[in-house]
Design a protein around this motif. Structure first.
Motif, PDB file in Angstrom:
ATOM      1  N   ARG A 185      -7.030  -0.737   0.648  1.00  0.00           N
ATOM      2  CA  ARG A 185      -5.751  -0.367   1.251  1.00  0.00           C
ATOM      3  C   ARG A 185      -5.349  -1.343   2.360  1.00  0.00           C
ATOM      4  O   ARG A 185      -4.194  -1.729   2.454  1.00  0.00           O
TER       5      ARG A 185
ATOM      6  N   PHE B 192      -3.982   4.548  -7.879  1.00  0.00           N
ATOM      7  CA  PHE B 192      -4.716   4.662  -6.632  1.00  0.00           C
ATOM      8  C   PHE B 192      -6.085   5.253  -6.925  1.00  0.00           C
ATOM      9  O   PHE B 192      -6.231   6.093  -7.810  1.00  0.00           O
TER      10      PHE B 192
ATOM     11  N   SER C 266       0.810  -1.221   0.000  1.00  0.00           N
ATOM     12  CA  SER C 266       0.000   0.000   0.000  1.00  0.00           C
ATOM     13  C   SER C 266       0.842   1.269   0.000  1.00  0.00           C
ATOM     14  O   SER C 266       0.333   2.346  -0.285  1.00  0.00           O
TER      15      SER C 266
ATOM     16  N   ASN D 159      -8.238   4.628  -2.201  1.00  0.00           N
ATOM     17  CA  ASN D 159      -8.946   3.347  -2.242  1.00  0.00           C
ATOM     18  C   ASN D 159      -9.827   3.296  -3.473  1.00  0.00           C
ATOM     19  O   ASN D 159     -10.487   4.278  -3.770  1.00  0.00           O
TER      20      ASN D 159
END
Length: 82
Positions: A70, A49, A7, A55
């Protein structure tokens, strides 16, 4: 070699999966990630992203793309490719 979670990887950077960590016992999410191909030695990269709090995270392993939350991506521990 240092490791970090998926992440936090920047988009486009190719990394190698070190392991998928279990947060619970048993951890069904971590088990599912391993079933999908998130296994040690595989290369992975973040494609993009999402717009709201980063998210979801679009990731690619080989020619397959996945959308991960995430907290799911944080279970995948990676290291930088040489």
């Amino acid at each position: 070699m240092s490791t970090f979670d998926l992440s936090t990887s920047p988009p486009g950077k190719i990394c190698i999966i070190d392991h998928v960590k279990d947060l619970l016992s048993p951890d069904t999410i971590s088990n599912r990630l391993r079933d999908l191909g998130f296994v040690p030695g595989e290369s992975v990269k973040i494609i993009a992203f999402g717009p709201f709090g980063a998210n979801p995270i679009a990731v690619q392993i080989g020619s397959t793309r996945f959308a991960l939350r995430r907290n799911e991506a944080a279970r995948v521990i990676i290291r930088a490719d040489k």
